[in-house]
Design a protein around this motif. Sequence first.
Motif, PDB file in Angstrom:
ATOM      1  N   LEU A  19       0.806  -1.228   0.000  1.00 15.81           N
ATOM      2  CA  LEU A  19       0.000   0.000   0.000  1.00 15.81           C
ATOM      3  C   LEU A  19       0.839   1.279   0.000  1.00 15.81           C
ATOM      4  CD1 LEU A  19      -2.895  -0.873   2.495  1.00 15.81           C
ATOM      5  CD2 LEU A  19      -3.069  -0.597   0.015  1.00 15.81           C
ATOM      6  N   ASP A  20       2.100   1.170  -0.328  1.00  7.91           N
ATOM      7  CA  ASP A  20       2.935   2.371  -0.329  1.00  7.91           C
ATOM      8  C   ASP A  20       2.408   3.435  -1.281  1.00  7.91           C
ATOM      9  OD1 ASP A  20       4.539   1.176   1.523  1.00  7.91           O
ATOM     10  OD2 ASP A  20       6.164   0.673   0.137  1.00  7.91           O
ATOM     11  N   TRP A  21       1.702   3.009  -2.321  1.00  4.55           N
ATOM     12  CA  TRP A  21       1.157   3.961  -3.285  1.00  4.55           C
ATOM     13  C   TRP A  21       0.167   4.942  -2.644  1.00  4.55           C
ATOM     14  CZ3 TRP A  21      -4.123   4.052  -4.060  1.00  4.55           C
ATOM     15  CH2 TRP A  21      -4.840   2.911  -3.660  1.00  4.55           C
ATOM     16  N   VAL A  22      -0.413   4.538  -1.517  1.00  4.89           N
ATOM     17  CA  VAL A  22      -1.377   5.414  -0.832  1.00  4.89           C
ATOM     18  C   VAL A  22      -0.718   6.745  -0.445  1.00  4.89           C
ATOM     19  CG1 VAL A  22      -2.724   5.658   1.297  1.00  4.89           C
ATOM     20  CG2 VAL A  22      -2.857   3.541  -0.036  1.00  4.89           C
ATOM     21  N   GLU A  78     -17.443  15.662  -2.612  1.00  2.00           N
ATOM     22  CA  GLU A  78     -18.065  15.541  -3.929  1.00  2.00           C
ATOM     23  C   GLU A  78     -18.132  14.101  -4.420  1.00  2.00           C
ATOM     24  OE1 GLU A  78     -17.720  17.590  -8.377  1.00  2.00           O
ATOM     25  OE2 GLU A  78     -16.154  17.910  -6.889  1.00  2.00           O
ATOM     26  N   PHE A  79     -17.016  13.390  -4.413  1.00  2.93           N
ATOM     27  CA  PHE A  79     -16.950  12.034  -4.951  1.00  2.93           C
ATOM     28  C   PHE A  79     -16.491  11.042  -3.890  1.00  2.93           C
ATOM     29  CE2 PHE A  79     -16.558  14.212  -9.091  1.00  2.93           C
ATOM     30  CZ  PHE A  79     -17.377  13.405  -9.884  1.00  2.93           C
ATOM     31  N   THR A  80     -16.944   9.790  -4.051  1.00  2.00           N
ATOM     32  CA  THR A  80     -16.326   8.659  -3.384  1.00  2.00           C
ATOM     33  C   THR A  80     -15.750   7.756  -4.464  1.00  2.00           C
ATOM     34  OG1 THR A  80     -17.811   8.723  -1.459  1.00  2.00           O
ATOM     35  CG2 THR A  80     -16.665   6.647  -1.895  1.00  2.00           C
ATOM     36  N   VAL A  81     -14.471   7.414  -4.318  1.00  2.39           N
ATOM     37  CA  VAL A  81     -13.778   6.523  -5.243  1.00  2.39           C
ATOM     38  C   VAL A  81     -13.636   5.166  -4.567  1.00  2.39           C
ATOM     39  CG1 VAL A  81     -11.632   6.103  -6.512  1.00  2.39           C
ATOM     40  CG2 VAL A  81     -12.505   8.435  -6.268  1.00  2.39           C
ATOM     41  N   PHE A  82     -13.890   4.102  -5.328  1.00  7.87           N
ATOM     42  CA  PHE A  82     -13.786   2.741  -4.824  1.00  7.87           C
ATOM     43  C   PHE A  82     -12.678   2.025  -5.585  1.00  7.87           C
ATOM     44  CE2 PHE A  82     -18.112   4.220  -4.243  1.00  7.87           C
ATOM     45  CZ  PHE A  82     -18.409   3.857  -2.945  1.00  7.87           C
ATOM     46  N   ALA A  83     -11.784   1.334  -4.868  1.00  9.06           N
ATOM     47  CA  ALA A  83     -10.629   0.720  -5.529  1.00  9.06           C
ATOM     48  C   ALA A  83     -10.147  -0.511  -4.777  1.00  9.06           C
ATOM     49  CB  ALA A  83      -9.487   1.726  -5.647  1.00  9.06           C
ATOM     50  N   GLN A  84      -9.424  -1.356  -5.503  1.00 10.54           N
ATOM     51  CA  GLN A  84      -8.752  -2.511  -4.931  1.00 10.54           C
ATOM     52  C   GLN A  84      -7.469  -2.078  -4.215  1.00 10.54           C
ATOM     53  OE1 GLN A  84      -9.878  -5.667  -5.297  1.00 10.54           O
ATOM     54  NE2 GLN A  84     -11.357  -5.527  -6.964  1.00 10.54           N
ATOM     55  N   GLY A  85      -6.906  -2.994  -3.428  1.00 11.32           N
ATOM     56  CA  GLY A  85      -5.637  -2.708  -2.764  1.00 11.32           C
ATOM     57  C   GLY A  85      -4.498  -2.511  -3.745  1.00 11.32           C
ATOM     58  N   ASP A  86      -4.580  -3.168  -4.899  1.00  9.80           N
ATOM     59  CA  ASP A  86      -3.649  -2.921  -6.002  1.00  9.80           C
ATOM     60  C   ASP A  86      -4.469  -2.517  -7.203  1.00  9.80           C
ATOM     61  OD1 ASP A  86      -1.775  -2.786  -7.979  1.00  9.80           O
ATOM     62  OD2 ASP A  86      -1.343  -4.931  -8.039  1.00  9.80           O
ATOM     63  N   PRO A  87      -4.738  -1.226  -7.379  1.00 11.61           N
ATOM     64  CA  PRO A  87      -5.586  -0.798  -8.491  1.00 11.61           C
ATOM     65  C   PRO A  87      -4.874  -0.833  -9.834  1.00 11.61           C
ATOM     66  CG  PRO A  87      -4.806   1.117  -7.291  1.00 11.61           C
ATOM     67  CD  PRO A  87      -4.326  -0.092  -6.526  1.00 11.61           C
TER      68      PRO A  87
END
Length: 258
Positions: A19-22, A78-87
Amino acid sequence: MGSTSAVHDLVIAHYLEPLDWVLEVPESYRVHIYDKGAGPVSAAVRARADTFVSLRNVGRESDTYLTHLLEYGPGTGEFTVFAQGDPFEHSPDFLRLLATHADWADVQALSWCWKESIGYPPPLLLTPERSTVPGLRVRTELFSLNTFQPLEWVDTGAEGIGRGYRDLHRLPEGVNMCAHFLDMCELPDIAELAEQHMVGTHSYGAIFAARNHVIEKIPERALVRLRQAAFGSDVHGYFCERLWLHIFGESFQLPLTA
Protein backbone atom coordinates in the motif's frame (compact mmCIF):
# COMPACT_ATOMS: atom_id res chain seq x y z
CA MET A 1 -3.93 11.61 10.67
CA GLY A 2 -5.39 11.66 7.16
CA SER A 3 -6.30 14.87 5.38
CA THR A 4 -8.51 17.40 7.14
CA SER A 5 -9.03 19.53 4.02
CA ALA A 6 -10.09 16.66 1.75
CA VAL A 7 -13.07 17.05 -0.55
CA HIS A 8 -13.29 13.44 -1.84
CA ASP A 9 -13.16 9.97 -0.31
CA LEU A 10 -11.13 6.96 -1.44
CA VAL A 11 -12.31 3.54 -0.21
CA ILE A 12 -9.69 0.79 -0.57
CA ALA A 13 -10.46 -2.94 -0.37
CA HIS A 14 -7.15 -4.34 0.86
CA TYR A 15 -5.96 -7.92 1.25
CA LEU A 16 -2.19 -8.49 1.06
CA GLU A 17 -1.23 -5.90 -1.56
CA PRO A 18 1.55 -3.35 -0.87
CA LEU A 19 0.00 0.00 0.00
CA ASP A 20 2.93 2.37 -0.33
CA TRP A 21 1.16 3.96 -3.28
CA VAL A 22 -1.38 5.41 -0.83
CA LEU A 23 1.29 7.95 0.17
CA GLU A 24 1.00 9.40 -3.36
CA VAL A 25 -2.77 9.91 -3.21
CA PRO A 26 -3.57 13.64 -3.53
CA GLU A 27 -4.24 15.42 -0.25
CA SER A 28 -7.71 16.29 -1.52
CA TYR A 29 -8.76 12.69 -0.69
CA ARG A 30 -9.72 11.18 2.63
CA VAL A 31 -8.39 7.60 2.59
CA HIS A 32 -10.39 4.71 4.06
CA ILE A 33 -8.55 1.36 4.18
CA TYR A 34 -10.45 -1.85 4.91
CA ASP A 35 -8.00 -4.67 5.57
CA LYS A 36 -8.94 -8.32 5.05
CA GLY A 37 -5.42 -9.76 5.15
CA ALA A 38 -2.65 -10.36 7.63
CA GLY A 39 0.13 -8.55 5.80
CA PRO A 40 2.00 -5.63 7.37
CA VAL A 41 0.82 -2.08 6.70
CA SER A 42 3.42 0.59 7.34
CA ALA A 43 3.02 3.27 9.97
CA ALA A 44 3.24 5.91 7.24
CA VAL A 45 0.31 4.40 5.34
CA ARG A 46 -1.75 4.07 8.51
CA ALA A 47 -1.00 7.71 9.31
CA ARG A 48 -2.20 8.79 5.86
CA ALA A 49 -5.46 6.88 6.33
CA ASP A 50 -8.43 8.60 7.90
CA THR A 51 -9.98 5.17 8.50
CA PHE A 52 -8.25 1.81 8.97
CA VAL A 53 -10.61 -1.08 9.70
CA SER A 54 -9.94 -4.83 9.84
CA LEU A 55 -12.66 -7.04 8.32
CA ARG A 56 -13.02 -10.79 7.98
CA ASN A 57 -12.13 -12.02 4.52
CA VAL A 58 -15.56 -12.67 3.03
CA GLY A 59 -17.71 -11.07 0.36
CA ARG A 60 -14.91 -9.84 -1.92
CA GLU A 61 -14.55 -6.09 -2.45
CA SER A 62 -18.34 -5.76 -2.61
CA ASP A 63 -18.59 -6.41 1.12
CA THR A 64 -15.87 -3.82 1.73
CA TYR A 65 -17.58 -1.11 -0.29
CA LEU A 66 -20.97 -1.85 1.22
CA THR A 67 -19.58 -1.97 4.75
CA HIS A 68 -18.18 1.53 4.23
CA LEU A 69 -21.48 2.85 2.89
CA LEU A 70 -23.53 1.25 5.66
CA GLU A 71 -21.18 2.39 8.44
CA TYR A 72 -20.28 5.87 7.18
CA GLY A 73 -22.63 6.62 4.30
CA PRO A 74 -21.50 8.75 1.37
CA GLY A 75 -18.83 11.30 2.15
CA THR A 76 -19.49 14.94 2.82
CA GLY A 77 -17.46 15.95 -0.22
CA GLU A 78 -18.07 15.54 -3.93
CA PHE A 79 -16.95 12.03 -4.95
CA THR A 80 -16.33 8.66 -3.38
CA VAL A 81 -13.78 6.52 -5.24
CA PHE A 82 -13.79 2.74 -4.82
CA ALA A 83 -10.63 0.72 -5.53
CA GLN A 84 -8.75 -2.51 -4.93
CA GLY A 85 -5.64 -2.71 -2.76
CA ASP A 86 -3.65 -2.92 -6.00
CA PRO A 87 -5.59 -0.80 -8.49
CA PHE A 88 -2.78 -0.68 -11.06
CA GLU A 89 -3.32 -4.13 -12.58
CA HIS A 90 -6.72 -2.92 -13.74
CA SER A 91 -6.05 0.82 -13.82
CA PRO A 92 -2.39 1.56 -14.63
CA ASP A 93 -3.03 5.33 -14.53
CA PHE A 94 -5.05 5.28 -11.31
CA LEU A 95 -3.08 7.88 -9.35
CA ARG A 96 -3.07 10.30 -12.27
CA LEU A 97 -6.79 9.75 -12.78
CA LEU A 98 -7.51 10.88 -9.22
CA ALA A 99 -6.45 14.38 -10.27
CA THR A 100 -8.97 14.51 -13.16
CA HIS A 101 -12.13 14.60 -11.03
CA ALA A 102 -13.19 17.98 -12.43
CA ASP A 103 -14.07 16.19 -15.67
CA TRP A 104 -15.80 13.14 -14.18
CA ALA A 105 -19.38 12.13 -14.83
CA ASP A 106 -21.71 11.45 -11.91
CA VAL A 107 -20.67 7.80 -12.18
CA GLN A 108 -17.13 7.46 -13.51
CA ALA A 109 -15.32 4.28 -14.57
CA LEU A 110 -11.64 4.39 -13.67
CA SER A 111 -10.18 1.16 -15.04
CA TRP A 112 -8.69 -0.06 -18.30
CA CYS A 113 -8.67 -3.85 -18.37
CA TRP A 114 -8.90 -7.04 -16.37
CA LYS A 115 -5.37 -8.34 -16.95
CA GLU A 116 -3.53 -6.92 -19.94
CA SER A 117 -0.69 -9.41 -19.42
CA ILE A 118 -2.92 -12.35 -20.33
CA GLY A 119 -4.95 -10.62 -23.04
CA TYR A 120 -8.14 -9.93 -21.08
CA PRO A 121 -9.46 -8.03 -23.01
CA PRO A 122 -7.55 -8.75 -26.24
CA PRO A 123 -4.79 -6.24 -27.17
CA LEU A 124 -6.78 -5.12 -30.21
CA LEU A 125 -9.30 -3.52 -27.84
CA LEU A 126 -6.72 -1.79 -25.64
CA THR A 127 -5.58 1.00 -27.95
CA PRO A 128 -5.25 4.73 -27.12
CA GLU A 129 -8.26 5.70 -29.22
CA ARG A 130 -10.39 3.39 -27.06
CA SER A 131 -9.74 5.46 -23.94
CA THR A 132 -12.52 7.73 -22.73
CA VAL A 133 -10.00 9.99 -20.93
CA PRO A 134 -7.50 11.62 -23.33
CA GLY A 135 -3.91 10.79 -22.47
CA LEU A 136 -4.86 8.25 -19.77
CA ARG A 137 -6.17 4.70 -19.88
CA VAL A 138 -9.87 4.28 -19.09
CA ARG A 139 -12.12 1.83 -20.90
CA THR A 140 -15.53 0.45 -20.03
CA GLU A 141 -16.77 -2.95 -21.17
CA LEU A 142 -20.18 -3.58 -22.70
CA PHE A 143 -21.75 -6.86 -21.66
CA SER A 144 -24.96 -8.81 -22.13
CA LEU A 145 -27.43 -8.57 -19.27
CA ASN A 146 -28.69 -12.04 -20.25
CA THR A 147 -25.43 -13.98 -20.66
CA PHE A 148 -22.87 -11.91 -18.67
CA GLN A 149 -20.56 -12.08 -21.70
CA PRO A 150 -18.76 -9.01 -23.12
CA LEU A 151 -20.00 -7.98 -26.54
CA GLU A 152 -16.65 -7.67 -28.29
CA TRP A 153 -14.83 -10.86 -27.28
CA VAL A 154 -15.33 -14.26 -25.67
CA ASP A 155 -14.61 -14.28 -21.93
CA THR A 156 -14.76 -17.88 -20.72
CA GLY A 157 -14.65 -16.74 -17.09
CA ALA A 158 -17.72 -14.54 -17.54
CA GLU A 159 -19.45 -17.42 -19.32
CA GLY A 160 -18.87 -19.63 -16.30
CA ILE A 161 -20.13 -16.97 -13.88
CA GLY A 162 -23.30 -16.52 -15.90
CA ARG A 163 -23.86 -20.26 -16.03
CA GLY A 164 -23.24 -20.51 -12.30
CA TYR A 165 -25.80 -17.80 -11.57
CA ARG A 166 -28.43 -19.44 -13.77
CA ASP A 167 -27.85 -22.80 -12.10
CA LEU A 168 -27.90 -21.32 -8.59
CA HIS A 169 -31.22 -19.57 -9.14
CA ARG A 170 -32.65 -22.16 -11.55
CA LEU A 171 -33.16 -19.66 -14.33
CA PRO A 172 -33.73 -20.72 -17.93
CA GLU A 173 -31.55 -19.53 -20.80
CA GLY A 174 -32.67 -16.15 -22.08
CA VAL A 175 -33.60 -14.68 -18.69
CA ASN A 176 -32.18 -11.23 -17.93
CA MET A 177 -29.98 -12.35 -15.04
CA CYS A 178 -28.88 -8.83 -14.11
CA ALA A 179 -32.48 -7.67 -13.75
CA HIS A 180 -33.10 -10.75 -11.57
CA PHE A 181 -30.12 -9.90 -9.33
CA LEU A 182 -31.12 -6.23 -8.96
CA ASP A 183 -34.70 -7.18 -8.07
CA MET A 184 -33.42 -9.74 -5.54
CA CYS A 185 -31.38 -6.95 -3.93
CA GLU A 186 -34.42 -4.68 -3.55
CA LEU A 187 -33.58 -2.29 -6.36
CA PRO A 188 -36.86 -2.71 -8.29
CA ASP A 189 -36.66 0.51 -10.28
CA ILE A 190 -33.18 -0.29 -11.58
CA ALA A 191 -34.23 -3.91 -12.18
CA GLU A 192 -37.14 -2.70 -14.31
CA LEU A 193 -34.81 -0.55 -16.40
CA ALA A 194 -32.46 -3.51 -16.83
CA GLU A 195 -35.38 -5.69 -17.92
CA GLN A 196 -36.10 -3.22 -20.72
CA HIS A 197 -32.56 -3.35 -22.09
CA MET A 198 -30.02 -5.87 -23.36
CA VAL A 199 -26.63 -4.33 -22.58
CA GLY A 200 -24.83 -3.05 -19.49
CA THR A 201 -21.53 -1.25 -18.88
CA HIS A 202 -18.92 -2.15 -16.30
CA SER A 203 -15.55 -0.98 -15.02
CA TYR A 204 -12.99 -3.75 -14.56
CA GLY A 205 -11.86 -4.54 -11.03
CA ALA A 206 -14.76 -2.61 -9.49
CA ILE A 207 -12.68 0.58 -9.72
CA PHE A 208 -14.89 3.62 -10.18
CA ALA A 209 -16.14 6.85 -8.63
CA ALA A 210 -19.61 8.16 -7.86
CA ARG A 211 -20.81 11.57 -6.78
CA ASN A 212 -22.02 11.42 -3.22
CA HIS A 213 -25.43 12.84 -4.10
CA VAL A 214 -26.14 9.80 -6.32
CA ILE A 215 -24.88 7.40 -3.65
CA GLU A 216 -27.38 8.95 -1.23
CA LYS A 217 -30.25 7.79 -3.47
CA ILE A 218 -29.59 4.09 -2.78
CA PRO A 219 -31.94 2.88 -0.02
CA GLU A 220 -30.25 1.40 3.03
CA ARG A 221 -32.29 -1.79 2.68
CA ALA A 222 -30.80 -2.29 -0.79
CA LEU A 223 -27.26 -1.84 0.56
CA VAL A 224 -28.04 -4.45 3.22
CA ARG A 225 -29.41 -6.90 0.64
CA LEU A 226 -26.44 -6.37 -1.66
CA ARG A 227 -24.10 -7.09 1.23
CA GLN A 228 -26.05 -10.21 2.15
CA ALA A 229 -25.81 -11.36 -1.47
CA ALA A 230 -22.05 -10.74 -1.48
CA PHE A 231 -21.74 -12.96 1.63
CA GLY A 232 -23.46 -15.77 -0.25
CA SER A 233 -22.37 -17.41 -3.49
CA ASP A 234 -19.19 -16.18 -5.15
CA VAL A 235 -21.14 -15.40 -8.31
CA HIS A 236 -23.05 -12.69 -6.47
CA GLY A 237 -19.83 -10.76 -5.85
CA TYR A 238 -19.13 -10.78 -9.57
CA PHE A 239 -22.64 -9.51 -10.29
CA CYS A 240 -22.05 -6.61 -7.89
CA GLU A 241 -18.81 -5.84 -9.71
CA ARG A 242 -20.53 -5.80 -13.10
CA LEU A 243 -23.46 -3.70 -11.93
CA TRP A 244 -21.93 -1.01 -9.70
CA LEU A 245 -22.11 1.69 -12.36
CA HIS A 246 -25.81 0.99 -12.93
CA ILE A 247 -26.61 0.74 -9.23
CA PHE A 248 -25.39 4.32 -8.93
CA GLY A 249 -27.24 5.60 -11.99
CA GLU A 250 -25.45 4.69 -15.22
CA SER A 251 -27.92 4.07 -18.05
CA PHE A 252 -28.37 0.66 -19.66
CA GLN A 253 -28.01 0.34 -23.42
CA LEU A 254 -29.78 -1.26 -26.39
CA PRO A 255 -33.47 -1.09 -25.45
CA LEU A 256 -35.64 -4.04 -26.28
CA THR A 257 -37.82 -3.48 -29.31
CA ALA A 258 -41.56 -3.42 -28.75
